[in-house]
Motif scaffolding. Structure first.
Motif, mmCIF file in Angstrom:
data_model
loop_
_atom_site.group_PDB
_atom_site.id
_atom_site.type_symbol
_atom_site.label_atom_id
_atom_site.label_comp_id
_atom_site.label_asym_id
_atom_site.label_seq_id
_atom_site.Cartn_x
_atom_site.Cartn_y
_atom_site.Cartn_z
ATOM 1 N N MET A 291 10.562 -17.471 -23.472
ATOM 2 C CA MET A 291 10.589 -16.104 -22.975
ATOM 3 C C MET A 291 10.139 -16.008 -21.523
ATOM 4 S SD MET A 291 11.826 -13.398 -24.250
ATOM 5 C CE MET A 291 10.932 -12.260 -23.182
ATOM 6 N N ASP A 292 9.193 -16.849 -21.118
ATOM 7 C CA ASP A 292 8.759 -16.833 -19.716
ATOM 8 C C ASP A 292 9.922 -17.156 -18.786
ATOM 9 O OD1 ASP A 292 6.205 -16.126 -20.374
ATOM 10 O OD2 ASP A 292 5.334 -18.105 -20.065
ATOM 11 N N PHE A 293 10.732 -18.133 -19.186
ATOM 12 C CA PHE A 293 11.906 -18.503 -18.386
ATOM 13 C C PHE A 293 12.922 -17.365 -18.345
ATOM 14 C CE2 PHE A 293 16.304 -20.060 -18.483
ATOM 15 C CZ PHE A 293 16.376 -20.687 -17.247
ATOM 16 N N LEU A 294 13.180 -16.756 -19.493
ATOM 17 C CA LEU A 294 14.156 -15.675 -19.568
ATOM 18 C C LEU A 294 13.713 -14.467 -18.748
ATOM 19 C CD1 LEU A 294 14.992 -15.843 -23.379
ATOM 20 C CD2 LEU A 294 16.426 -16.644 -21.502
ATOM 21 N N ARG A 295 12.441 -14.110 -18.847
ATOM 22 C CA ARG A 295 11.954 -12.953 -18.109
ATOM 23 C C ARG A 295 11.941 -13.216 -16.605
ATOM 24 N NH1 ARG A 295 9.627 -8.427 -19.701
ATOM 25 N NH2 ARG A 295 11.437 -8.546 -21.086
ATOM 26 N N GLU A 296 11.572 -14.438 -16.204
ATOM 27 C CA GLU A 296 11.591 -14.794 -14.782
ATOM 28 C C GLU A 296 13.014 -14.665 -14.226
ATOM 29 O OE1 GLU A 296 9.555 -17.332 -11.480
ATOM 30 O OE2 GLU A 296 8.818 -16.032 -13.047
ATOM 31 N N ALA A 297 13.990 -15.171 -14.974
ATOM 32 C CA ALA A 297 15.383 -15.107 -14.533
ATOM 33 C C ALA A 297 15.869 -13.665 -14.474
ATOM 34 C CB ALA A 297 16.263 -15.921 -15.477
ATOM 35 N N GLU A 298 15.492 -12.869 -15.466
ATOM 36 C CA GLU A 298 15.928 -11.470 -15.496
ATOM 37 C C GLU A 298 15.366 -10.687 -14.320
ATOM 38 O OE1 GLU A 298 16.306 -7.886 -18.761
ATOM 39 O OE2 GLU A 298 14.616 -9.257 -18.932
ATOM 40 N N LEU A 299 14.081 -10.881 -14.041
ATOM 41 C CA LEU A 299 13.457 -10.174 -12.919
ATOM 42 C C LEU A 299 14.061 -10.622 -11.580
ATOM 43 C CD1 LEU A 299 9.715 -10.157 -14.037
ATOM 44 C CD2 LEU A 299 11.196 -8.159 -13.738
ATOM 45 N N ALA B 287 7.670 -23.293 -8.851
ATOM 46 C CA ALA B 287 6.803 -22.269 -9.444
ATOM 47 C C ALA B 287 7.134 -22.053 -10.914
ATOM 48 C CB ALA B 287 6.944 -20.967 -8.669
ATOM 49 N N LEU B 288 8.431 -22.083 -11.246
ATOM 50 C CA LEU B 288 8.855 -21.900 -12.635
ATOM 51 C C LEU B 288 8.369 -23.060 -13.504
ATOM 52 C CD1 LEU B 288 10.561 -20.472 -14.812
ATOM 53 C CD2 LEU B 288 12.527 -21.786 -14.013
ATOM 54 N N THR B 289 8.510 -24.274 -13.005
ATOM 55 C CA THR B 289 8.068 -25.449 -13.759
ATOM 56 C C THR B 289 6.570 -25.391 -14.022
ATOM 57 O OG1 THR B 289 9.820 -26.782 -12.744
ATOM 58 C CG2 THR B 289 8.007 -27.970 -13.779
ATOM 59 N N GLN B 290 5.804 -24.996 -13.019
ATOM 60 C CA GLN B 290 4.359 -24.882 -13.184
ATOM 61 C C GLN B 290 4.011 -23.803 -14.200
ATOM 62 O OE1 GLN B 290 3.134 -24.162 -9.139
ATOM 63 N NE2 GLN B 290 2.886 -26.341 -8.663
ATOM 64 N N MET B 291 4.729 -22.692 -14.170
ATOM 65 C CA MET B 291 4.470 -21.612 -15.121
ATOM 66 C C MET B 291 4.733 -22.068 -16.551
ATOM 67 S SD MET B 291 6.293 -17.879 -15.397
ATOM 68 C CE MET B 291 7.865 -18.635 -15.849
ATOM 69 N N LEU B 292 5.862 -22.762 -16.757
ATOM 70 C CA LEU B 292 6.202 -23.241 -18.098
ATOM 71 C C LEU B 292 5.254 -24.339 -18.562
ATOM 72 C CD1 LEU B 292 10.108 -23.342 -17.858
ATOM 73 C CD2 LEU B 292 8.662 -21.597 -18.915
ATOM 74 N N SER B 293 4.538 -24.961 -17.605
ATOM 75 C CA SER B 293 3.567 -26.002 -17.951
ATOM 76 C C SER B 293 2.180 -25.425 -18.205
ATOM 77 C CB SER B 293 3.499 -27.044 -16.831
ATOM 78 O OG SER B 293 4.754 -27.673 -16.646
ATOM 79 N N SER C 295 0.517 -22.740 -16.091
ATOM 80 C CA SER C 295 -0.271 -22.380 -14.914
ATOM 81 C C SER C 295 -0.963 -21.027 -15.073
ATOM 82 C CB SER C 295 0.615 -22.354 -13.665
ATOM 83 O OG SER C 295 1.556 -21.287 -13.737
ATOM 84 N N GLY C 296 -0.452 -20.209 -15.976
ATOM 85 C CA GLY C 296 -1.045 -18.897 -16.198
ATOM 86 C C GLY C 296 -0.377 -17.779 -15.412
ATOM 87 N N ARG C 297 0.557 -18.105 -14.542
ATOM 88 C CA ARG C 297 1.267 -17.080 -13.775
ATOM 89 C C ARG C 297 2.212 -16.310 -14.678
ATOM 90 N NH1 ARG C 297 6.184 -16.545 -11.223
ATOM 91 N NH2 ARG C 297 6.828 -18.658 -11.770
ATOM 92 N N GLU C 298 2.224 -14.987 -14.534
ATOM 93 C CA GLU C 298 3.150 -14.174 -15.307
ATOM 94 C C GLU C 298 4.553 -14.278 -14.714
ATOM 95 O OE1 GLU C 298 2.033 -10.169 -15.871
ATOM 96 O OE2 GLU C 298 0.040 -10.635 -16.645
ATOM 97 N N PRO C 299 5.588 -14.184 -15.544
ATOM 98 C CA PRO C 299 6.955 -14.253 -15.035
ATOM 99 C C PRO C 299 7.214 -13.201 -13.955
ATOM 100 C CG PRO C 299 6.955 -14.400 -17.422
ATOM 101 C CD PRO C 299 5.560 -14.084 -17.017
ATOM 102 N N GLY C 300 7.762 -13.641 -12.829
ATOM 103 C CA GLY C 300 8.098 -12.722 -11.757
ATOM 104 C C GLY C 300 6.949 -12.330 -10.856
#
Length: 217
Positions: free
Chosen positions: A79-87, A151-157, A159-164
């Motif tokens: 979902m983090d990947f999907l929301r990042e892409a959508e935003l 940034a996306l790779t770190q988030m999925l690993s 990092s704690g960053r919210e999508p977008g």
């Protein structure tokens, strides 16, 4: 003796002292089947599409209330990947729609090269390719994509960053806002981004079909 079939359970009735064990098996089987039926009937439904079940993986994300995921992308992609892409696509299309229409309304950034005089948003593409401007655009967008991929790779690993969330809020839309207000602003961005994706597709199609100025009718 021949085995007796009950649902999907085959039971042998060879000796009397097995009857109690068989009864327990049947009771467990019937209970499980009943449990599945009750779960199916009482499953939470999507608010946006009441004839479909609610996508469970949307819970905890802005916009979860609507439960809109008809193709169930959230079942097989993070979902983090999907929301990042959508935003990202929503933000790009909000800018793209504004820029596309602004050019056809006569807005220009000066000094304007003579070769670009009289161009519309549709005809500008071929001219910019011809003069090499699109190659530069491709280069800088590629750099931005590389940075965002890191940034996306770190988030999925983890990092704690919210999508977008890239910490970019120069006007201070979220400054000193309550949690509910922040969520409301994020939902507005999400909805406007979704609308912009549809709007940009529509405005490009309409402008090509009509070959006319804004509003392309």
């Amino acid at each position: 003796p021949q085995p007796a079939r009950k649902g999907s359970v085959y039971v042998g009735f060879g000796v009397a002292n097995e009857h109690e064990h068989v009864s327990q098996l049947l009771t467990r089987h019937i209970f499980c089947d009943t449990g599945r039926a009750v779960t199916s009937l009482n499953a939470e439904k999507s608010k946006a599409l009441p004839f479909l079940p609610y996508p469970e993986n949307l819970k905890g994300y802005v916009g979860e209330e609507a439960g809109f995921d008809p193709f169930r992308f959230s079942d097989f992609a993070p979902m983090d990947f999907l929301r990042e892409a959508e935003l990202k696509h929503g933000r790009i299309c909000m800018l793209a729609w504004f820029g596309f229409c602004a050019v056809d309304l006569g807005w220009r950034i000066y000094p304007l090269p003579e070769a670009y005089e009289g161009l519309t948003s549709v005809t500008a593409h071929d001219k910019l390719v011809e003069y090499g401007a699109m190659s530069q655009l491709f280069l800088w967008i590629s750099v931005a994509e590389v940075v965002s991929t890191i940034a996306l790779t770190q988030m999925l690993s983890g990092s704690g960053r919210e999508p977008g969330d890239f910490g970019l809020d120069p006007i201070g839309f979220l400054k000193d806002k309550s949690e509910d207000e922040v969520k409301r602003m994020k939902l507005r961005e999400l909805k406007n981004g979704r609308l912009a994706m549809l709007a940009f597709s529509g405005v490009v199609t309409q402008s090509v079909l009509t070959q006319g100025p804004f509003p392309y009718v």
